[in-house]
Design a protein around this motif. Structure first.
Motif, PDB file in Angstrom:
ATOM      1  N   ALA A 157     -20.250  41.487  -9.908  1.00 40.85           N
ATOM      2  CA  ALA A 157     -20.180  42.945  -9.952  1.00 40.85           C
ATOM      3  C   ALA A 157     -21.567  43.563  -9.792  1.00 40.85           C
ATOM      4  N   CYS A 158     -22.561  43.006 -10.454  1.00 38.02           N
ATOM      5  CA  CYS A 158     -23.929  43.507 -10.297  1.00 38.02           C
ATOM      6  C   CYS A 158     -24.383  43.395  -8.845  1.00 38.02           C
ATOM      7  N   GLN A 159     -24.102  42.263  -8.223  1.00 42.31           N
ATOM      8  CA  GLN A 159     -24.468  42.069  -6.829  1.00 42.31           C
ATOM      9  C   GLN A 159     -23.745  43.056  -5.913  1.00 42.31           C
ATOM     10  N   ALA A 160     -22.561  43.491  -6.322  1.00 41.20           N
ATOM     11  CA  ALA A 160     -21.789  44.454  -5.548  1.00 41.20           C
ATOM     12  C   ALA A 160     -22.189  45.892  -5.826  1.00 41.20           C
ATOM     13  N   GLY A 161     -23.181  46.098  -6.683  1.00 38.56           N
ATOM     14  CA  GLY A 161     -23.628  47.444  -6.990  1.00 38.56           C
ATOM     15  C   GLY A 161     -22.805  48.149  -8.034  1.00 38.56           C
ATOM     16  N   LYS A 162     -22.051  47.375  -8.839  1.00 42.95           N
ATOM     17  CA  LYS A 162     -21.217  47.976  -9.885  1.00 42.95           C
ATOM     18  C   LYS A 162     -21.895  47.829 -11.246  1.00 42.95           C
ATOM     19  N   ASP A 163     -21.763  48.844 -12.089  1.00 46.90           N
ATOM     20  CA  ASP A 163     -22.119  48.703 -13.493  1.00 46.90           C
ATOM     21  C   ASP A 163     -20.977  47.986 -14.204  1.00 46.90           C
ATOM     22  N   VAL A 164     -21.257  47.472 -15.415  1.00 45.93           N
ATOM     23  CA  VAL A 164     -20.301  46.578 -16.074  1.00 45.93           C
ATOM     24  C   VAL A 164     -20.186  46.920 -17.554  1.00 45.93           C
ATOM     25  N   PHE A 165     -18.955  46.962 -18.038  1.00 49.78           N
ATOM     26  CA  PHE A 165     -18.665  46.931 -19.467  1.00 49.78           C
ATOM     27  C   PHE A 165     -17.986  45.595 -19.712  1.00 49.78           C
ATOM     28  N   VAL A 166     -18.658  44.684 -20.422  1.00 49.68           N
ATOM     29  CA  VAL A 166     -18.125  43.342 -20.627  1.00 49.68           C
ATOM     30  C   VAL A 166     -17.863  43.123 -22.108  1.00 49.68           C
ATOM     31  N   GLU A 167     -16.713  42.553 -22.404  1.00 53.39           N
ATOM     32  CA  GLU A 167     -16.381  42.301 -23.801  1.00 53.39           C
ATOM     33  C   GLU A 167     -17.253  41.191 -24.382  1.00 53.39           C
ATOM     34  N   LYS A 168     -17.352  41.188 -25.691  1.00 51.92           N
ATOM     35  CA  LYS A 168     -18.079  40.146 -26.391  1.00 51.92           C
ATOM     36  C   LYS A 168     -17.212  38.891 -26.457  1.00 51.92           C
ATOM     37  N   PRO A 169     -17.793  37.723 -26.706  1.00 48.44           N
ATOM     38  CA  PRO A 169     -19.221  37.410 -26.650  1.00 48.44           C
ATOM     39  C   PRO A 169     -19.709  37.461 -25.210  1.00 48.44           C
ATOM     40  N   LEU A 170     -20.990  37.736 -25.020  1.00 46.93           N
ATOM     41  CA  LEU A 170     -21.502  38.011 -23.679  1.00 46.93           C
ATOM     42  C   LEU A 170     -21.156  36.923 -22.685  1.00 46.93           C
ATOM     43  N   ALA A 171     -21.414  35.658 -23.034  1.00 44.84           N
ATOM     44  CA  ALA A 171     -21.287  34.583 -22.048  1.00 44.84           C
ATOM     45  C   ALA A 171     -20.766  33.316 -22.695  1.00 44.84           C
TER      46      ALA A 171
END
Length: 442
Positions: free
Chosen positions: A121-135
């Motif tokens: 998504a970042c590479q596509a130019g999108k901002d992101v709201f991602v649920e926890k835990p991060l990764a």
């Protein structure tokens, strides 16, 4: 995936040579433009976020996405009622990334999908709201930070209590020295989870793209009773996945210490022997500079209760001795007990006298407001991606300790690796299925 042409597939695959040059640039937002969102993952949390963002007059939820089409109806109905407009329903999230009108990806997937989808998504130019835990692991968390910075994207992590006003009051109280010098913080995550039924593997249900659901993780035989939270292939574990809320709050309250230099823990499967490979009991000690943080966690304790909904947004406090999701802050002059998700907090002096109380309210709205404001201002959000990385990283270390025989692990912040256990370094990242490998240079 069959409907994607070869060019689109290559554009959205991590391994494609020159893929970054094919991504569209971010859409310029005017002051009155609606922010267009696509929601990935339509379980309980994803459907909730889709509905709440759709209710906002400054947002349009244009897409709903899940590899399991059986989840479409409930989420579609909630969004249509909220915004009086029908979203497009897709199984493959890359269709949303293809759409230049989409500004934001809401990522409410299982843990193993947080990094791959958010980086794309970042590479596509999108901002992101991602649920926890991060990764899913330490290395992926760092790659998410790098992607956000490289492509100048806003990533807000769903640790919403950090945005709650009562949490800021507690932090200010501690900053003012009301507890004296704080040297110990205790985090609790104790509750009761059900045992998974013993169900044989079976066929994948119609309408479920199970291969896509597995994505970067191993494709195990489909089992209708498998709980992804209990499997290392897909998760940080049910303890880390929930306790990161309290741990993030604990870090926030005492000034956001960076890395633990060492982690000692004892973890085991004591009660829930149902095929899981993540512990149901975990006690950990995190050594920060000038500060010790501890974790007490269990999944078989019915007398420990999450703060009920009737208390979270009321002028009431939990039953602290039996509160399963609390933080205790111990200072040289006072003591604070703090409840997540609106539980409020109370402080006691050195004579055990109650000296201050603050009722709580949940921080979801404030967290979503902050994300929208940062999309427009390009500031870093309250739960920025690096905050999310540093809050879950201690759990990753504890989980790695479990996998290497409960060894005390020494951690080097410069390299984000272990200095005293080569075996532990093998768990800093995962093995990826072909087509979903995250490259070193994101």
């Amino acid at each position: 995936m069959d409907a994607l042409n070869r060019r689109a597939f290559l554009r959205h695959s991590f391994g494609a040579v020159g893929a970054l040059a094919l991504w569209p640039s971010a859409r310029a937002l005017g002051a009155n433009d609606k922010i267009v969102m696509g929601v990935m993952g339509l379980g309980g949390r994803g459907t909730y976020l889709a509905e709440k963002f759709a209710e906002r007059p400054d947002v349009e939820v244009a897409y709903l996405c899940d590899p399991n089409t059986r989840r479409f109806a409930r989420a579609r109905e909630a969004v249509e009622e909220a915004q009086d407009r029908s979203p497009k329903m897709v199984q493959d999230f890359r269709r949303m990334l293809d759409d230049k009108s989409v500004d934001v990806l809401i990522n409410a997937t299982p843990d193993h999908w947080h990094a791959p989808a958010s980086i794309l998504a970042c590479q596509a130019g999108k901002d992101v709201f991602v649920e926890k835990p991060l990764a899913h692991n330490i290395w992926e968390g760092r790659k998410m930070v790098e992607a956000a910075r490289k492509y100048q994207r806003v990533i807000q992590v769903g640790m919403q209590s950090r945005s709650a006003p009562y949490a800021h009051k507690a932090r200010d109280y501690i900053r003012a020295g009301k507890l004296g010098d704080v040297y110990l913080v205790r985090v609790y995550n104790m509750m009761q989870h059900p045992k998974r039924p013993d169900t044989p593997d079976g066929p994948v249900p119609d309408g479920f793209d199970y291969d896509l659901w597995c994505g970067p993780a191993p494709k195990r035989p489909y089992n209708p009773s498998r709980q992804w939270l209990n499997q290392f292939d897909y998760s940080c574990g049910p303890i880390a996945g929930d306790a990161v809320h309290q741990f993030d709050l604990a870090r926030f309250l005492v000034g956001d210490p960076l890395y633990p230099s060492a982690v000692s823990q004892t973890g085991a499967i004591r009660s829930l022997r149902d095929g899981r490979d993540m512990p149901d009991t975990q006690m950990a000690l995190f050594e920060y500079e000038g500060l010790t943080m501890t974790l007490d966690a269990s999944l078989w304790t019915p007398y420990m209760k999450k703060i009920p909904a009737s208390i979270r947004d009321s002028d009431r406090f939990p039953d602290w001795p039996f509160c399963s999701t609390k933080v205790e802050v111990l200072g040289t002059e006072g003591f604070m007990v703090f409840g997540r998700h609106g539980g409020g907090w109370q402080a006691y002096d050195g004579n055990c006298e109650l000296v201050h109380s603050e009722f709580g309210r949940q921080g979801d709205k404030e967290h979503q407001d902050n994300f929208i404001e940062c999309i427009r201002s390009r500031k870093r959000p309250t739960s920025d991606v690096e905050i999310g990385h540093l809050s879950v990283l201690p759990f990753h270390i504890a989980n790695i300790s479990y996998r290497v025989g409960n060894q005390r692990l020494q951690f080097d912040l410069a390299t984000e690796s272990f200095t005293n256990c080569d075996e532990a370094n093998q768990y800093l990242k995962r093995q990826y299925r072909p087509g979903w490998t995250i490259p070193e240079n994101v």
